[in-house]
Design an enzyme around this catalytic site. Structure first.
Site, short mmCIF file in Angstrom:
data_model
loop_
_atom_site.label_atom_id
_atom_site.label_comp_id
_atom_site.label_asym_id
_atom_site.label_seq_id
_atom_site.Cartn_x
_atom_site.Cartn_y
_atom_site.Cartn_z
N HIS A 225 0.85 -1.19 0.00
CA HIS A 225 0.00 0.00 0.00
C HIS A 225 0.89 1.25 0.00
CE1 HIS A 225 -3.64 2.33 0.68
NE2 HIS A 225 -2.99 3.01 1.61
N TYR A 250 -7.38 9.47 -0.75
CA TYR A 250 -7.62 10.10 0.55
C TYR A 250 -6.49 11.09 0.83
CZ TYR A 250 -4.23 6.57 2.30
OH TYR A 250 -3.12 5.79 2.49
N ASP A 531 -29.76 -20.00 14.84
CA ASP A 531 -31.19 -20.07 14.54
C ASP A 531 -31.36 -21.09 13.42
OD1 ASP A 531 -34.00 -18.72 14.65
OD2 ASP A 531 -33.45 -18.59 12.52
#
Length: 803
Positions: A225, A250, A531
């Protein structure tokens, strides 16, 4: 170095130091952190340091907000500078879709308690003078955001941990993780072993290698990066940070100059064959050709940048994940925890992340719903570096893209396909993906039977087709066939299986063989962890069927609580069985000619399971439904799956059978009020709050969470069905809900009900607001009126499912 510790944290970056700090703050002072080199020497020291709080989920946003709370107070606590600058943040919108995006974010912010405001281009420029307003339609400003110095923050956290008794051992290389019977026993280092029952892998770019020492896959990918730092030019020191996502860039102030970076389209994964052993406190070589795209974009927004002197182009490896989320929590190896993959959220989440993980370790459960960050969410496919890298590259390269609800990622596909995949292709399926599975969202040839007029306005209508409505209506009027082979299938067996499940499930599941039970598994706070349905197939064998995306979670929960004595065996059998859902008023008429079994309601009632043959295919048939119609889920060994689909399709062709996709299932289940775990129900919600008290049997004996439920008073909030007055205004989730002007809740899920002709949303609201109360939901800046409705909206007596 001590030879025994309550917990050992591996990695001296900001994440590891934050976890150590919070463990000590929560009272665990006999803890130690080991770092292979010096603190911050991995990827922390070269982080750009932007701190933005508003994220796509409530849990992640709360973590970011907790970080800012810590950054405000830490400096006074430890007496060291942290480099925190609460200057606010700007997010520019330079297209209509970006304006819609920030408008939607403004609605989220209300429900999250963040003071985000929408401002004009002129107001944005007054806050960030060097920007040009060209093409800017508006901006979002959040005054409580900012930026922080990564090294100063790390040292302050380390000091806070030391003051509470924690130890930090630098220049200490971990060489192994010693296990005994699947549990952590010790950390082996080049300076000696440390016996411990808890290890936290906070190794940053090294997290995958550290995980491998314990046999745990941590699918992080180091990405190179880049960002640049300019020479000071007298710019205001207190300018906000600024993002222009349409330009992929940015900015933040830096000592009168600027930091500028972004997420380029031609990303650079790094060190895929292994990180060099001597890679400490180092940067990669400057890569100006790769950065050129970002530089050109940045000059569009800040023309003066072209004349600024660049001090340094930072190129450093940062750990990204295949879905852009943190990797947090326990692993399949008991006592081995992971806290990795920070870079998509950067320094913004470090403080809150440390708090969450430490609470999780100390208290036994996270304080937030963090399944989308849980280390166990990744399946076996992510052991493939090829697949993990492809997914991670797509995440990185599309980081700033607008992602409409229902957005589908394309990297690495197709990977997992059902036996009927070729038939779905022939029928014109528009595929989505979940947990690596290709799944039909809808079948485009069905669109001619639908109604284009029903396309929802705004984003809800972007990834939509009239086919969804046609498939919904066919299921209600004739029948629809759904490929549900991706549904996760877990088998629990052994002499202790019945007792084990009774201890975990809130409903009574150890019923007679052939009984199907809908139930939840709860945490110690009474929150809903799982669930699903449970079918008793034999005295010592049960099958659980749960959502595609939740199989890894539910499997981990079961294994986490399973006894060590061999009396219970838990297995994932998802890929062993195909599954098709046949539902609709003509389902019995379609299925009966294919089997000698009696399918009458008397012989085969609702919520029962039976072995039978469909044509020449042996099947387990479950008379259950997630759409609210008569029908069956049919399970067969995968090798029979294509034959089963063909048999059902041939029998149904003359009886109005339509192939249906998952988008139709979602609209059908909304009309019936069926909940979705992770949205309508989460570990933060109890069954009593969620309207699922019918699935709780307090009189059956002890189960996890029972004490809390038994002692509970009337719930202060309830999950309510909201019926909106404008059928084409569809809520997508997280929209604010108000009653008489007061904000009372946020939407958990929403959609359009093609049978009831209503826009439907669900939201938790104060229990005092009863059925009939007028409400309003903010959808892209517009407050849409509605009311709390009696649920379910469709077939409230359940007559159709029991026909």
């Amino acid at each position: 170095m001590r030879d025994r510790a309550r917990a050992v944290v591996i990695g001296g970056g900001v994440g590891g130091c934050s976890i150590l700090y919070w463990l000590a703050r929560l009272g665990w002072n006999d803890v130690v952190l080991v770092e292979r080199a010096e603190l911050t020497s991995g990827s922390t020291f070269h982080s750009a340091g932007l701190v933005g709080q508003l994220r796509s989920t409530l849990s992640l946003t709360k973590m970011m907000m907790a970080s800012v709370d810590l950054y405000r107070s830490l400096e006074d606590e430890v007496g060291l500078e942290t480099g925190w600058h609460e200057v606010g943040s700007l997010r520019l919108a330079s297209s209509e879709e970006r304006m819609e995006e920030i408008s939607r974010q403004a609605g989220w912010a209300k429900t999250f308690g963040l003071p985000l405001e929408l401002i004009s281009p002129d107001e944005a420029q007054s806050m960030f003078p060097p920007m040009t307003r060209d093409g800017v339609l508006g901006a979002a400003f959040l005054p409580t955001d900012g930026y922080i110095d990564p090294s100063q923050l790390t040292f302050a956290l380390a000091e806070g941990a030391r003051r509470r008794g924690a130890e930090i051992e630098q220049r200490t290389r971990v060489t192994g993780i010693r296990l005994r019977r699947g549990r952590v026993e010790a950390v082996e280092t080049d300076l000696g072993d440390v016996e411990t029952e808890i290890v936290v892998n906070a190794g940053g770019i090294y997290a995958r290698e550290i995980g491998a020492l314990a046999g745990v896959n941590v699918p992080i990918v180091p990405m190179a990066h880049e960002y640049l730092i300019t020479k000071p030019t007298g710019l205001p020191l207190e300018m906000p940070t600024m993002r222009d996502p349409s330009l992929l860039v940015y900015f933040r102030p830096e000592s009168g100059g600027l930091v500028m970076g972004g997420y380029e389209r031609n990303s650079a994964p790094w060190a895929l064959e292994g990180i060099p052993g001597n890679f400490n406190s180092r940067l990669l070589e400057e890569d100006w050709p790769r950065f050129e795209e970002l530089m050109e974009n940045a000059v569009v927004r800040l023309p003066a940048l072209a004349e600024m002197e660049v001090v340094k182009l930072i190129n450093g490896p940062e750990a990204f994940t295949p879905d852009g989320e943190f990797i947090l929590g326990p692993s399949d190896v008991r006592g081995f925890w992971v806290a990795a993959g920070f870079c998509a959220h950067g320094l913004a989440g470090a403080g809150g992340l440390g708090k969450l993980v430490a609470e999780w370790i100390v208290e036994g459960a996270p304080s937030l719903d963090v399944w989308h960050m849980d280390s166990r969410r990744f399946g076996a496919a992510y052991r493939s570096q090829e697949y993990a890298v492809a997914r991670t590259k797509e995440i990185y390269e599309t980081y700033y893209d607008v992602k409409y609800p229902g957005h589908e990622r394309s990297a690495g596909r197709p990977l997992r396909v059902s036996p009927a995949y070729a038939r779905l292709q022939e029928l014109g399926a528009v595929f989505g993906e979940k947990s690596g599975w290709e799944r039909a969202n809808w079948f485009e040839p069905n669109a001619v039977r639908g109604d284009e007029f029903l396309r929802p306005r705004g984003w809800a209508g972007k990834l939509w087709s009239p086919a969804i409505g046609a498939e919904h209506v066919a299921c209600r009027k004739t029948a629809a066939l759904f490929d549900e082979s991706s549904f996760a299938k877990l088998e629990v067996s052994g002499e202790g299986a019945a007792e084990f499940l009774e201890r975990l499930c809130a409903n009574r599941v150890a019923r007679e063989v052939g009984q199907v039970t809908y139930t939840q598994m709860l945490n110690a706070r009474g929150g809903i962890e799982c669930d699903f349905t449970v079918s008793r197939l034999a005295e010592d064998r049960f099958r659980i069927v749960t959502g595609t995306a939740f199989g890894q979670h539910d499997l981990a929960w079961l294994r986490q609580h399973a006894p060590d004595d061999g009396s219970v065996h838990v297995a994932d059998v998802t890929s062993q069985y195909a599954c098709y859902g046949l539902w609709g008023p003509k389902a019995r008429e379609i299925l009966q000619p294919l089997t000698t079994a009696d399918l009458s309601n008397e012989a085969f009632p609702y919520m029962r399971a039976r072995e039978l043959a469909v044509g020449s295919v042996p099947c387990l048939a479950l008379r259950v439904t997630y759409v609210g119609e008569l029908g069956w889920e049919l399970y067969c060994p995968s090798e029979f799956g294509l034959r089963l689909w063909d048999a059902l399709w041939e029998s149904g062709r003359e009886r109005g059978l339509v192939a249906g996709g998952y988008k139709a299932i979602d609209s059908l289940r909304l009309e019936k009020g069926y909940r979705v775990w992770g949205a309508d129900i989460t570990p933060e919600d109890t069954p009593f709050e969620a309207g699922l008290e019918f699935a709780v049997k307090l009189d059956k004996g002890g189960f996890v969470g029972r004490e809390v439920l038994a002692a509970a008073t009337e719930p202060e909030r309830l999950l309510r069905c909201l019926a909106l007055s404008d059928p084409r205004a569809v809520a997508l989730g997280s929209e604010p809900v108000r009653v008489r002007g007061d904000l009372v809740g946020r939407v958990t899920s929403g959609g359009y009900g093609y049978t009831v002709d209503r826009s439907i949303a669900y939201a938790y609201v104060p229990a005092e607001h009863e059925v009939g109360t007028e409400i309003a939901v903010e959808i892209f800046g517009e407050w849409v009126a509605g009311e709390i409705a009696v649920e379910p909206l469709y077939d409230p007596r359940g007559e159709r499912i029991r026909a």
